[in-house]
Each structure stands twice: as C-alpha cells, then as structure tokens.
Design a protein around this motif. Structure first.
Motif, PDB file in Angstrom:
ATOM      1  N   VAL A 162       0.837  -1.201   0.000  1.00 23.18           N
ATOM      2  CA  VAL A 162       0.000   0.000   0.000  1.00 23.18           C
ATOM      3  C   VAL A 162       0.874   1.253   0.000  1.00 23.18           C
ATOM      4  O   VAL A 162       1.985   1.254   0.535  1.00 23.18           O
ATOM      5  N   SER A 163       0.338   2.318  -0.591  1.00 21.87           N
ATOM      6  CA  SER A 163       1.031   3.606  -0.635  1.00 21.87           C
ATOM      7  C   SER A 163       0.268   4.624   0.182  1.00 21.87           C
ATOM      8  O   SER A 163      -0.956   4.533   0.354  1.00 21.87           O
ATOM      9  N   GLY A 164       1.004   5.631   0.673  1.00 20.22           N
ATOM     10  CA  GLY A 164       0.407   6.658   1.509  1.00 20.22           C
ATOM     11  C   GLY A 164      -0.135   7.826   0.715  1.00 20.22           C
ATOM     12  O   GLY A 164      -0.128   7.820  -0.522  1.00 20.22           O
ATOM     13  N   PRO A 165      -0.598   8.861   1.403  1.00 21.25           N
ATOM     14  CA  PRO A 165      -1.114  10.055   0.727  1.00 21.25           C
ATOM     15  C   PRO A 165      -0.094  10.708  -0.200  1.00 21.25           C
ATOM     16  O   PRO A 165      -0.467  11.372  -1.165  1.00 21.25           O
ATOM     17  N   ASP A 166       1.195  10.485   0.081  1.00 18.87           N
ATOM     18  CA  ASP A 166       2.253  11.045  -0.767  1.00 18.87           C
ATOM     19  C   ASP A 166       2.616  10.119  -1.920  1.00 18.87           C
ATOM     20  O   ASP A 166       3.570  10.381  -2.659  1.00 18.87           O
ATOM     21  N   LYS A 167       1.857   9.013  -2.073  1.00 18.47           N
ATOM     22  CA  LYS A 167       2.043   8.029  -3.140  1.00 18.47           C
ATOM     23  C   LYS A 167       3.294   7.167  -2.958  1.00 18.47           C
ATOM     24  O   LYS A 167       3.634   6.370  -3.823  1.00 18.47           O
ATOM     25  N   LYS A 168       3.978   7.311  -1.826  1.00 17.94           N
ATOM     26  CA  LYS A 168       5.164   6.493  -1.560  1.00 17.94           C
ATOM     27  C   LYS A 168       4.755   5.193  -0.861  1.00 17.94           C
ATOM     28  O   LYS A 168       3.864   5.175  -0.015  1.00 17.94           O
TER      29      LYS A 168
END
Length: 544
Positions: free
Chosen positions: A346-352
């Motif tokens: 899964v990725s976070g709000p920053d797409k990382k």
C-alpha cells in the motif's frame, strides 16, 4: 490471513498415500480436458487440511481460500482486487461515509434453496461478535458501531450498528468512516450465515462438507480429511452462468517433489516450485513467478523469561541471514523482510510505498547481535538459553526452521534451540494458546491498509499471542483506527507505530513471500488476490 497463516506452510500426507489418492482418475480427467472434450475440470494441490468452514471461527488462508469460492459476501474481489457486486447489487454511502445502505439482489440463494437475506448478514455478524463464539477474528468488525463493546459483553447484540431494514436492504453504521469498508465486506468473517441451518447443525456446523451451507460459485462437495477435498459448480448460485468450471479437485500435498511429479504426469494443473526446481523450469513457458504481500516472521513469546528481555529479542532478530533464506533456501522470488508491512502493498497520501517511507528494521548484524545477546544474558542472570521453535511440518518450513536454528546457535553463544514440528491446525492451536517460545509464523493481509498488519500486536489482541504490550503503540493504533480526518497524520502514526514495534523487537522478520510455480497453459483466468482469499475460480476456465 491468517492467524492468517499462508497455505505455503501447512500439513500434508505422505507421498505414497498421495500417489494412491491422486492417481488415474484425476489424470484421465485432465487428459480428457486437454483433448478438447466438454470437461471443465481443474486439478490442484493444497498444502493443508481445511481447519474450519465456519466463517466466524476460521483464521487461516486455507479456510479463507475455500470460503472465497464457495461462499459470498456483500461484495467480492475481481481482477486487480477490484470490488465487484456479490450478494449486494449496490450500496449507498451516507453521513460522510459513516453509514452504508446495501441493496441485496433477490436471486441470491443458499445451496439448500433458501433465499439469502439481510437477516443472514445480521445473524452472522452478531454471532461472530458474540463473546460466547470466541471468534479470533471478531476484531476485524470493530469498525462497525458498538462492535467492540458487543464483543466485550458491554452492550447487548441488538445495539450493534447493523440492521435488516427489510429482507433485501442492509443498513450498516460505522464508528468512523474508513476508506476500505466495502473491501472488508468481501472478507469471510463478513459473509452471511443461515440462522436456521447453523442452529440445526450445532457443533457440527462447518466441520464437514454436508454440515456447511454455501451461497457462492461452488459448493464443497467432498471432504476427505487430511487427504483431499472437492468443489463443484453451485447450481443455485445467482451468477452460475458466469461459472465455467464444473469441478475443482484438491489433493493435500506437502512434498514439492511429489507435487512436481504429479504436474509432470498431468495429474494436477498447477504446482508450486521450491528452490531446487526453479532453475529447471524457469525457461519453460508454463513457469510463473509472483510476489505477494505475505510476511513471515518469528513470534517471540515474552512469557518466556529470556524473551522478556529486549536485548535478547533484538539479538535474535539480527542474528540470521534474511537474504540467504530468501535467495538460497527459497529461490522463488521471495525477499528478505525488514519490517511488518510488506513491500509494494500500500502507498500513503504522498504516493510512496509504506516500506519505502518506514525503512528497514532488524537488519542482519552479527557483531551487534552478539553484544546485545551478552548484555541480555547478563541482565537475565543466565549463561545459557534454551528455546523451543514451534514450526509447521511441511518442506519449506522445515528447511527454514533448521536454518534459523543453525544460524542462531552459531551466532549467539550459549543458545540452544529445539524444533517442534506440528501439523497445521495443531500448530495454530499451540500458538493461539501461547504454548511456545519462538514460533515461525506467516500473515497475509485481509484488506488493503497497513492496519491489517499493525493491529495484530495491540495489548491483549486476539492475534498478539506473545505477551507484547506497549501503551504508546496501542494509542497510535487506536488513533489510526478511529480518526480519518487527516490521512497524512494517520499514515505518519502507522509509520511511527511500526518503528516502536521494532524498537521493542516484538517480532523477528524473516521474509516476504514470492511464489514460483508452473501452470498448464490451458488453465485460464484464475484470479490471484493480494488480500483476503488467495484465489478466485469464478471466472476460471479450461481452454479447449
């Protein structure tokens, strides 16, 4: 999943018994299919007996995989893990995501002909949360209003935030809006149950093929415990015209060499490959590899006097070669694990990616491990430490257990490890009861969020099972579960919580699973999932 233990690690039968069970009949069926008859038969291997077909009690990947194909929730998972309608035709989200109203299809039926109604969901969910049921997976429903209080016996079941408005309308209230709730409804704990049937079967429910009721694409038609089981197309399934396969046969196999032999003789249509077979098949067009977000690790039971010491736990987590396990022992696309939340999940709000943000923990460092080990022994007041490693009894697990024993005894002076091999179901029970020192364990995600891994280790959590407790960790997890107002802050809290888990050396990561396998080219459209049940066969078919 499973605990959601993955199907790679499980029990089996001896090769000689297997060959007798998997011989001519299944081979002839596969051969007929290849010749272009109208047979739609898929022959597969599973590594374990099914522990339970009761959706309230199942905790493992084998059970969940069978349930995923013989039962159905409000929604189900399709290609690329996209939610597709199941028993529900549609849903409406209200109150800023804190309420869902599901409209159920009127043609969904149980395998005994009864209609599947909203009341079946209400009954199943209340039963899973009933303290008397002792469902280990009850916590996965705690996003529903009052679910945790009902599970703790603090509120009656009729206070649960779920109600049947009518036979085909289900209303669900949540404690807080969560972005993955519809995905959760595809998980087996959220499946419906037929109240009358469950009560008629009593303690036999879910233990035999004919004491279980089905509402999915297939029914479990035959179940020879510890040997084999079979699914057949469900004629009462609302979407049975989509289902092409008439029959799926599973034989329980542990030994990879036997499994490969069955594949080569056309007795099975898919076979997993261990390290020694990968090089042989990697140029074969039937060879495939995938990496999935399933993590293997050692539980460190802090009820043990030595393992209650943080330095001893840290030393153990740093004293073995994770890359050697992944690249040499397994050689199947697995990678060394240096955290709890897997890479590329899964990725976070920053797409990382979460793993990229959180970094690496418990990196192999023998010198540092030895310093911590000596200090830990001094603090505990011992010169030697004897530990038992609880392990599965299948081929890969045995290799890894022996490797961990060799590495740890070599690198940590005064340590002696004995290995306790156990069949799948018995191993799970011993782990649940806390009857172990070290336990080689696996966990696959149940829904697409880091929380599916993180909330395992809250104090007294049903999947904690190792006496770990950290108030700051608990607070961060609770905040992340209940406050979705700032998604970046929530993500940061989950990253911080994982750091605490490894500062405490609560677990010792081993590897993230890769899968190398061969599959017949005529097998089409078996859908592989990253979370929930491992495979969907609803859309699969044999190409004639």
């Amino acid at each position: 999943m499973k605990k959601k233990q993955t199907a790679v690690l499980a029990s089996t039968i001896a090769a000689s018994m297997l060959l007798g069970a998997c011989g001519g009949e299944k081979q002839s069926k596969t051969t007929e299919t290849k010749k272009g008859t109208d047979k739609q038969v898929l022959n597969l291997v599973e590594t374990s007996e099914i522990p339970s077909m009761d959706t309230a009690l199942a905790t493992d990947a084998v059970s969940f995989n069978v349930m995923n194909n013989t039962m159905e929730g409000l929604y189900t998972l399709g290609k690329n893990d996209k939610e597709v309608p199941g028993v529900a035709e549609s849903y409406e989200k209200k109150d800023d995501g804190k309420k869902y109203v599901f409209k159920l299809r009127k043609d969904a039926k149980w395998s005994n002909g009864d209609p599947v109604t909203a009341k079946d969901f209400v009954f199943a969910w209340k039963r899973a949360l009933d303290p008397a049921t002792k469902a280990e997976y009850a916590y996965i429903m705690f996003d529903i209003k009052n679910a945790e209080k009902v599970n703790k016996g603090e509120l009656p079941a009729d206070q649960l935030g779920v109600k049947a408005v009518d036979d085909y309308t289900l209303e669900v209230e949540l404690e807080t809006a969560i972005p993955y709730f519809v995905s959760l409804t595809a998980f087996p704990t959220f499946y419906p149950q037929n109240e009358k049937y469950v009560k008629e079967q009593g303690t036999k429910f879910g233990l035999e093929a004919n004491t279980t009721l089905y509402n999915g694409p297939f029914v479990l038609s035959d179940w020879k415990h510890e040997q084999s089981f079979q699914m057949k197309k469900n004629p009462t399934y609302w979407d049975n015209k989509t289902v092409k396969l008439e029959e799926i046969n599973f034989n329980i196999v542990k030994d990879t060499a036997t499994e490969v032999n069955l594949y080569e003789t056309n007795a099975v249509d898919r076979a997993r490959l261990s390290a020694e077979f990968v090089d042989k098949y990697k140029s074969n067009p039937e060879f495939k590899t995938t990496q999935d977000p399933t993590l293997f690790f050692m539980r460190l039971n802090q009820k043990n006097k030595a393992l209650a010491n943080k330095d001893i736990r840290k030393a153990i987590s740093m004293a073995y070669d994770k890359e050697g396990i992944a690249n040499v022992l397994l050689n199947n696309g697995s990678i060394g694990a240096y955290g709890l939340v897997p890479k590329d999940f899964v990725s976070g709000p920053d797409k990382k990616d979460f793993r990229e943000t959180s970094g690496k923990f418990a990196k192999t460092n023998v010198k540092e491990a030895q310093k911590l080990w000596e200090n830990g022994k001094k603090e505990v007041g011992v010169d030697t430490v004897q530990l038992e490693l609880l392990n599965f009894d299948n081929e890969n697990a045995k290799k890894i257990g022996e490797y961990l024993k060799e590495q740890l005894e070599k690198n940590l002076p005064g340590l002696t490890i004995t290995i306790k091999q156990q069949p799948f179901a018995q191993k799970l029970k011993l782990e649940s009861d806390g009857q172990y020192d070290l336990s080689f364990a696996g966990w696959g995600p149940d829904y697409p969020d880091p929380m599916t891994f993180m909330d395992m280790f809250v104090t007294n959590g049903s999947h904690n099972q190792m006496g770990y407790s950290n108030a700051e960790y608990d607070a961060l997890i609770e905040k992340a579960k209940t406050d979705m107002s700032d998604l970046k802050a929530r993500w940061d809290n989950l990253v911080k919580a994982e750091k605490i888990l490894f500062e405490d050396a609560a677990i010792a990561p081993v590897y993230q699973r890769g899968k190398a396998f061969v599959q017949k080219e005529y097998v089409k459209n078996v859908i592989d999932h990253k979370f929930g049940g491992e495979f969907s066969f609803k859309w699969a078919y044999i190409e004639k």
